[in-house]
Scaffold this motif. Sequence first.
Motif, PDB file in Angstrom:
ATOM      1  N   MET A   1     -24.807  -9.946  19.183  1.00  0.00           N
ATOM      2  CA  MET A   1     -24.408  -9.894  17.783  1.00  0.00           C
ATOM      3  C   MET A   1     -24.343 -11.310  17.224  1.00  0.00           C
ATOM      4  O   MET A   1     -24.243 -12.265  17.951  1.00  0.00           O
ATOM      5  CB  MET A   1     -23.027  -9.252  17.652  1.00  0.00           C
ATOM      6  N   GLN A   2     -24.356 -11.362  15.924  1.00  0.00           N
ATOM      7  CA  GLN A   2     -24.373 -12.685  15.302  1.00  0.00           C
ATOM      8  C   GLN A   2     -23.109 -12.870  14.490  1.00  0.00           C
ATOM      9  O   GLN A   2     -22.265 -12.004  14.420  1.00  0.00           O
ATOM     10  CB  GLN A   2     -25.591 -12.796  14.393  1.00  0.00           C
ATOM     11  N   ARG A   3     -23.053 -14.007  13.852  1.00  0.00           N
ATOM     12  CA  ARG A   3     -21.943 -14.233  12.941  1.00  0.00           C
ATOM     13  C   ARG A   3     -22.148 -13.287  11.762  1.00  0.00           C
ATOM     14  O   ARG A   3     -23.187 -13.272  11.146  1.00  0.00           O
ATOM     15  CB  ARG A   3     -21.953 -15.670  12.444  1.00  0.00           C
ATOM     16  N   GLN A   4     -21.163 -12.505  11.475  1.00  0.00           N
ATOM     17  CA  GLN A   4     -21.422 -11.455  10.502  1.00  0.00           C
ATOM     18  C   GLN A   4     -20.175 -11.088   9.718  1.00  0.00           C
ATOM     19  O   GLN A   4     -19.057 -11.318  10.143  1.00  0.00           O
ATOM     20  CB  GLN A   4     -21.942 -10.221  11.206  1.00  0.00           C
ATOM     21  N   PHE A 139     -26.475 -18.876  24.575  1.00  0.00           N
ATOM     22  CA  PHE A 139     -27.924 -18.646  24.465  1.00  0.00           C
ATOM     23  C   PHE A 139     -28.317 -18.339  23.019  1.00  0.00           C
ATOM     24  O   PHE A 139     -29.259 -18.912  22.488  1.00  0.00           O
ATOM     25  CB  PHE A 139     -28.399 -17.511  25.390  1.00  0.00           C
ATOM     26  N   HIS A 140     -27.579 -17.445  22.377  1.00  0.00           N
ATOM     27  CA  HIS A 140     -27.876 -17.160  20.980  1.00  0.00           C
ATOM     28  C   HIS A 140     -27.755 -18.426  20.136  1.00  0.00           C
ATOM     29  O   HIS A 140     -28.646 -18.762  19.350  1.00  0.00           O
ATOM     30  CB  HIS A 140     -26.943 -16.080  20.411  1.00  0.00           C
ATOM     31  N   ASP A 141     -26.636 -19.116  20.278  1.00  0.00           N
ATOM     32  CA  ASP A 141     -26.361 -20.247  19.395  1.00  0.00           C
ATOM     33  C   ASP A 141     -27.283 -21.443  19.645  1.00  0.00           C
ATOM     34  O   ASP A 141     -27.724 -22.090  18.703  1.00  0.00           O
ATOM     35  CB  ASP A 141     -24.891 -20.681  19.536  1.00  0.00           C
ATOM     36  N   VAL A 142     -27.562 -21.716  20.906  1.00  0.00           N
ATOM     37  CA  VAL A 142     -28.381 -22.899  21.200  1.00  0.00           C
ATOM     38  C   VAL A 142     -29.874 -22.568  21.145  1.00  0.00           C
ATOM     39  O   VAL A 142     -30.639 -23.201  20.424  1.00  0.00           O
ATOM     40  CB  VAL A 142     -27.991 -23.517  22.558  1.00  0.00           C
ATOM     41  N   GLY A 144     -31.332 -19.925  19.895  1.00  0.00           N
ATOM     42  CA  GLY A 144     -31.720 -19.318  18.613  1.00  0.00           C
ATOM     43  C   GLY A 144     -31.605 -20.269  17.433  1.00  0.00           C
ATOM     44  O   GLY A 144     -32.506 -20.331  16.595  1.00  0.00           O
ATOM     45  N   HIS A 145     -30.479 -20.994  17.353  1.00  0.00           N
ATOM     46  CA  HIS A 145     -30.213 -21.771  16.133  1.00  0.00           C
ATOM     47  C   HIS A 145     -30.652 -23.236  16.184  1.00  0.00           C
ATOM     48  O   HIS A 145     -31.118 -23.776  15.188  1.00  0.00           O
ATOM     49  CB  HIS A 145     -28.717 -21.755  15.815  1.00  0.00           C
ATOM     50  N   VAL A 146     -30.427 -23.864  17.335  1.00  0.00           N
ATOM     51  CA  VAL A 146     -30.567 -25.330  17.353  1.00  0.00           C
ATOM     52  C   VAL A 146     -31.999 -25.815  17.073  1.00  0.00           C
ATOM     53  O   VAL A 146     -32.170 -26.797  16.342  1.00  0.00           O
ATOM     54  CB  VAL A 146     -29.965 -25.917  18.653  1.00  0.00           C
ATOM     55  N   VAL A 185     -30.996 -17.020   7.874  1.00  0.00           N
ATOM     56  CA  VAL A 185     -30.686 -17.796   9.084  1.00  0.00           C
ATOM     57  C   VAL A 185     -30.693 -16.917  10.335  1.00  0.00           C
ATOM     58  O   VAL A 185     -31.159 -17.328  11.394  1.00  0.00           O
ATOM     59  CB  VAL A 185     -29.317 -18.499   8.944  1.00  0.00           C
ATOM     60  N   GLU A 186     -30.187 -15.699  10.225  1.00  0.00           N
ATOM     61  CA  GLU A 186     -30.117 -14.846  11.410  1.00  0.00           C
ATOM     62  C   GLU A 186     -31.355 -13.959  11.604  1.00  0.00           C
ATOM     63  O   GLU A 186     -31.835 -13.807  12.709  1.00  0.00           O
ATOM     64  CB  GLU A 186     -28.862 -13.956  11.362  1.00  0.00           C
ATOM     65  N   PHE A 187     -31.824 -13.340  10.522  1.00  0.00           N
ATOM     66  CA  PHE A 187     -32.895 -12.347  10.683  1.00  0.00           C
ATOM     67  C   PHE A 187     -34.094 -12.585   9.771  1.00  0.00           C
ATOM     68  O   PHE A 187     -34.795 -11.652   9.391  1.00  0.00           O
ATOM     69  CB  PHE A 187     -32.320 -10.928  10.516  1.00  0.00           C
TER      70      PHE A 187
HETATM   71 FE   LIG Z   1     -26.150 -16.767  14.841  1.00  0.00          FE
END
Ligand SMILES: [Fe+2]
Length: 302
Positions: A1-4, A139-142, A144-146, A185-187
């Motif tokens: 899940m993401q920040r939501q 894993f999601h944050d690094v 996916g986002h970085v 940013v997320e999807f």
């Molecule tokens: Fe996220």
Amino acid sequence: MQRQLNEQSGEQTKHGLAAGDVQPERPDWTIDQGWANYTVEEHAVWRTLFQRQSKLLPGRACDEFVEGMKNLPIGPDQIPDFRSLSEVLMKATGWQVVAVPGLVPDDVFFEHLANRRFPAGHFIRKPHELDYLEEPDVFHDVFGHVPMLMNPVIADYIQAYGQGGLRAKNLGVLDKLARVYWYTVEFGLVRQADGIRIYGAGIASSFTESVFALDDPSPNRIGFELDRVMRTHYRIDDFQESYFVINDLDELLSLAHIDFAPNYERVKALPDYQPGTVLATDRVLHRGTGRHHHDKNPGAHA
Ligand SMILES: [Fe+2]
């Protein structure tokens, strides 16, 4: 899940816990990553996730994601050390990665982003839950986002989201802004010369959704339009029913620099759309069959 955002109440968001649920050690909720404390098993989970995602993303992730990843100290062998990531990021776009224990309250989250600090979960998912996450992990944050934070446009855009977040909260329209973050940013998907590509971290870090979002006939793929997205609910429990596609990352640059107030004013009085709704005014790139969500919940209306 993401920040939501919790779409039902519109009060407590899932950037975070309600303040008071957990007492942070520091007022900005940051902790030491404690890199030396990761176990062999935790590094092994990272390796599994990294390797399967790296095989999947060529030809799917946008060029900027690939470029960002190439220039960062992110590899298969171990969970990255945030200090090394921040060193490289700082030189590229002035961002840094800070460790947090999990979800943080909205205002803390926005304050970090507004100051070019990306709060990343320091923990990693368990080996038996590779594809299920209640909170964004390292894993999601690094992964996916970085990589996208290495890109100057995304760097500005996410900072602007942090700055706009507190304003939106005060105006009572945080749910509208959170949808924009969610669907970009997320999807987010972006058009490139050779087809539609992924730039959203929620997709790029997901083994199953990185295929579903691009290849599956089920979801809608619709041209991004700001007011339309502000009015559109999203799924927090499953793949998205609709993805919004920008023509170019520069489209986000203009979003970083405009005042959303007139948009909030317009959309506040208008009804919301369900995640799978397609409008006559949409620029539809692919009209989804809706099959994935229908099969899971046959009684539901589209
Ligand atoms: Fe996220």
